[in-house]
Scaffold this motif. Structure first.
Motif, PDB file in Angstrom:
ATOM      1  N   SER A  40       0.827  -1.198   0.000  1.00 12.73           N
ATOM      2  CA  SER A  40       0.000   0.000   0.000  1.00 12.73           C
ATOM      3  C   SER A  40       0.859   1.244   0.000  1.00 12.73           C
ATOM      4  O   SER A  40       2.078   1.193   0.180  1.00 12.73           O
ATOM      5  N   LYS A  41       0.224   2.395  -0.191  1.00 10.68           N
ATOM      6  CA  LYS A  41       0.948   3.664  -0.151  1.00 10.68           C
ATOM      7  C   LYS A  41       1.521   3.935   1.244  1.00 10.68           C
ATOM      8  O   LYS A  41       2.459   4.725   1.384  1.00 10.68           O
ATOM      9  N   GLU A  42       0.962   3.258   2.256  1.00 14.22           N
ATOM     10  CA  GLU A  42       1.479   3.402   3.620  1.00 14.22           C
ATOM     11  C   GLU A  42       2.650   2.460   3.890  1.00 14.22           C
ATOM     12  O   GLU A  42       3.230   2.468   4.976  1.00 14.22           O
ATOM     13  N   GLY A  43       2.982   1.614   2.886  1.00 11.58           N
ATOM     14  CA  GLY A  43       4.133   0.739   3.020  1.00 11.58           C
ATOM     15  C   GLY A  43       3.864  -0.589   3.684  1.00 11.58           C
ATOM     16  O   GLY A  43       4.794  -1.257   4.143  1.00 11.58           O
ATOM     17  N   VAL A  44       2.608  -1.015   3.756  1.00 13.00           N
ATOM     18  CA  VAL A  44       2.271  -2.308   4.339  1.00 13.00           C
ATOM     19  C   VAL A  44       1.638  -3.196   3.278  1.00 13.00           C
ATOM     20  O   VAL A  44       1.060  -2.702   2.298  1.00 13.00           O
ATOM     21  N   MET A  45       1.742  -4.516   3.460  1.00 12.10           N
ATOM     22  CA  MET A  45       1.157  -5.457   2.509  1.00 12.10           C
ATOM     23  C   MET A  45      -0.335  -5.607   2.790  1.00 12.10           C
ATOM     24  O   MET A  45      -0.738  -5.848   3.931  1.00 12.10           O
ATOM     25  N   VAL A  46      -1.133  -5.473   1.743  1.00  7.85           N
ATOM     26  CA  VAL A  46      -2.588  -5.572   1.871  1.00  7.85           C
ATOM     27  C   VAL A  46      -3.117  -6.476   0.759  1.00  7.85           C
ATOM     28  O   VAL A  46      -2.479  -6.602  -0.295  1.00  7.85           O
ATOM     29  N   PRO A  47      -4.261  -7.120   0.972  1.00 11.34           N
ATOM     30  CA  PRO A  47      -4.836  -7.939  -0.094  1.00 11.34           C
ATOM     31  C   PRO A  47      -5.093  -7.111  -1.345  1.00 11.34           C
ATOM     32  O   PRO A  47      -5.501  -5.939  -1.264  1.00 11.34           O
TER      33      PRO A  47
END
Length: 224
Positions: A40-47
């Motif tokens: 994600s743009k926040e730097g975390v992995m998301v589905p």
């Protein structure tokens, strides 16, 4: 607690099997959204779930598409996710991603590696080989030697697209290709088997002139 966890794992596996069967029959979206993750743009992995812009394009896909996009809409991500998922469930599929610059090729190929790294191990595809620009999916369980592959390259490379015909082709940021890129693109597209192939040209806009603009004008006017 252990029994509950076991039951949840069985349910997840059953759902995965159903999604794989659906993908094999031609609808890859449920499997794609189930197994893939993106940063994600926040730097975390998301589905990976289609956003509004992606869903609009997905629902209107055809064997030959040209897409004008805004930056950071995830259109290239969607197309690469589609190729990746198809290669997991379909043998003999040849895909190519052609970018404007070498840095873009590296970024796009890294997206594929991210898909794999973020998967639970039991979901990961069997791979036959991986090089700097090619990933090969091993389908030898169906028949020895069967593979699918995704190859990446730059439009400026003399060797891009040579060799075997492709079934899926994604040309990214076409509006910024050099003027002589038309010949390379036409050569790749001309060798794609009719009736079973899909080609996508996508780009952010670069003014009201040039090859991509002319193609867009023809497409929106119903031209061939």
């Amino acid at each position: 607690m252990v029994l509950g966890q076991d039951r949840e794992m069985v349910e997840q596996f059953d759902a995965l099997q159903d999604a794989v069967a659906t993908a094999v029959s031609g609808d890859i979206l449920p499997l794609m959204e189930m197994i893939l993750k993106v940063q994600s743009k926040e730097g975390v992995m998301v589905p990976f779930v289609l956003n509004r812009a992606q869903k609009l394009i997905w629902d209107n896909r055809s064997p030959a598409d040209i897409n004008v996009k805004a930056a950071q809409m995830g259109i290239s991500t969607m197309e690469i996710a589609s190729m990746f998922t198809e290669c997991m469930v379909q043998s003999g599929l040849e895909c190519i991603i052609v970018a404007q610059r070498e840095e873009s090729v590296t970024e796009l190929f890294q997206m594929i590696n991210t898909f794999i790294a973020a998967m639970p191990e039991y979901m990961r595809p069997a791979l036959d080989k991986e090089t700097e620009h090619t990933i090969i999916f091993d389908h030898s369980v169906e028949q020895p030697g069967l593979t699918s592959r995704i190859t990446t390259g730059t439009i400026n490379s003399r060797s891009v697209g040579r060799g075997r015909p492709r079934h899926r082709a994604l040309f990214t940021e076409v509006a910024f290709y050099p003027t002589d890129a038309q010949v390379t693109m036409a050569g790749i597209i001309a060798r794609m088997p009719r009736g079973i192939s899909r080609v996508v040209l996508e780009s952010t806009a670069d003014g009201q002139a040039g090859y991509f603009y002319e193609l867009w004008q023809m497409a929106t006017a119903g031209g061939k």
